[in-house]
Write an enzyme that holds these catalytic residues in place. Sequence first.
Site, PDB file in Angstrom:
ATOM      1  N   ASP A 198       0.900  -1.218  -0.103  1.00 56.93           N
ATOM      2  CA  ASP A 198       0.013  -0.145  -0.252  1.00 56.93           C
ATOM      3  C   ASP A 198       0.901   1.062   0.182  1.00 56.93           C
ATOM      4  O   ASP A 198       1.424   1.656   0.850  1.00 56.93           O
ATOM      5  CB  ASP A 198      -0.801  -0.231   1.336  1.00 56.93           C
ATOM      6  CG  ASP A 198      -1.491   1.340   1.465  1.00 56.93           C
ATOM      7  OD1 ASP A 198      -1.292   2.458   0.776  1.00 56.93           O
ATOM      8  OD2 ASP A 198      -2.445   1.222   2.504  1.00 56.93           O
ATOM      9  N   GLN A 201       0.462   6.299   1.376  1.00 59.21           N
ATOM     10  CA  GLN A 201       1.427   7.491   2.119  1.00 59.21           C
ATOM     11  C   GLN A 201       2.714   7.441   1.611  1.00 59.21           C
ATOM     12  O   GLN A 201       3.366   8.575   2.059  1.00 59.21           O
ATOM     13  CB  GLN A 201       1.267   6.999   3.559  1.00 59.21           C
ATOM     14  CG  GLN A 201       1.484   7.933   4.551  1.00 59.21           C
ATOM     15  CD  GLN A 201       0.489   8.928   4.372  1.00 59.21           C
ATOM     16  OE1 GLN A 201       0.607  10.396   4.295  1.00 59.21           O
ATOM     17  NE2 GLN A 201      -0.970   8.724   4.593  1.00 59.21           N
ATOM     18  N   CYS A 362      -7.674   6.204  11.064  1.00 59.58           N
ATOM     19  CA  CYS A 362      -8.161   4.789  10.133  1.00 59.58           C
ATOM     20  C   CYS A 362      -6.875   3.754  10.357  1.00 59.58           C
ATOM     21  O   CYS A 362      -6.783   3.122   9.632  1.00 59.58           O
ATOM     22  CB  CYS A 362      -7.982   5.267   8.665  1.00 59.58           C
ATOM     23  SG  CYS A 362      -9.290   6.305   8.225  1.00 59.58           S
TER      24      CYS A 362
END
Length: 404
Positions: A198, A201, A362
């Site tokens: 992922d 960021q 989150c």
Amino acid sequence: MIDVTKIRKDFPILKREVNGKPLVYLDNAATSQTPQQVIDVIVDYYQNYNANIHRGVHALSQEATDKYEVARQKIQKHFNAKNSYEIIFTSGTTHSINIVANGFTTLLEKGDEILVSAMEHHSNIVPWQMLAERTGAVLKVIPMNLEGELKMDVYAELLSNKTKLVFCNHISNALGTINPIEIIIDKAHAVGAAVLIDGAQAAPHVKADMQKLDVDFYTASAHKMCGPTGEGMLYGKEEWLNKLPPYQGGGEMIAEVTFEKTTYADLPHKFEAGTPNICGGIAFGAALDYMNAIGFEAIAAYEHELLEYATQELLKIEGLKIYGTAKNKTSVISFKIEGLHPYDIGSILDKLGVAVRTGHHCAQPIMDFYKIPGTVRASFSFYNTMDEVDALVAAVVRAKGMLE
Ligand SMILES: *Cc1c(COP(=O)(O)O)cnc(C)c1O
């Protein structure tokens, strides 16, 4: 070197005031601001060539199609993917992850194992939990230490020939930790597992090289890197994207449709059902152009200075504790002040014009790990200044004085 005074002129929003104070925008890990160069591209699209793509023979449709596909090539080049059809346009990282999680439903068996890191965003946890429920696969967690670094020795022990998938963020949005994804990927591949990183960021701070990393899947969201919301990408290795079934059915993703049987279009269209966010894709390409013109090495070096200075100054405040102290981290500072609720601090900062995020970001499992309800998170971008760090620190001191 970053010329921050010049850069700030590109961002119209940075001129505005909030509650009568100059805006100090330090919520970049949630979404970044948009430079005029990207806003112009968005306006140009709707003013001059708004049309549906890949279908029309008319001039506007061809212009829109060309620009959309050029944007795909920009993304390919930026992430150094081997082929442009390995870049799937999505609405963002959440959508990208769900494409993969859904696709693996038919590829996993009961008892297979999937590993996820302890510091994931909910969007890199929940889709895999749903996948585990559908398939009977077992979800295991790679733990982290108090500094907010993954325990790599435990990771090595968790890997086995039962491991089919590993998910990890490149950089944690809640702690700022830069994870050693090269090692994570190599070790997973050694047992035959696929890896999804992922990159939501990380993509605003570091340039990830898909071929060098040899990663199977990588995700990014345009809105965290100077682009628009509702736009992002999934990189997938060709062989994996060919193996995965499509996520959504509809127009654009088919080769032939009859009521007996439909055959799917080739990559990337197989995963791009329906009319996409055409303008968003084109603007994503423009955002990459903008950031590359400044240069990712210069961005990372400057943001590191902001991080070091802000860390040093915040730690002078009595009772302030920073969560996420990894040796290798980006410009995210999550902190708490003893006895004070993060929300109360955030509310006072807002009154003073300083925009930060408060809560669990989150990533509730991280807060549970530290046994805290949440943190105040200040996240810096290359358009922030040392003066803004001072404004943050002064505002926190003031909030502390008011709340104690
Ligand atoms: C923001 C973020 C996401 C979710 O991205 P969306 O753009 O909201 O889909 C996932 N993971 C990390 C690490 C993030 O920072």
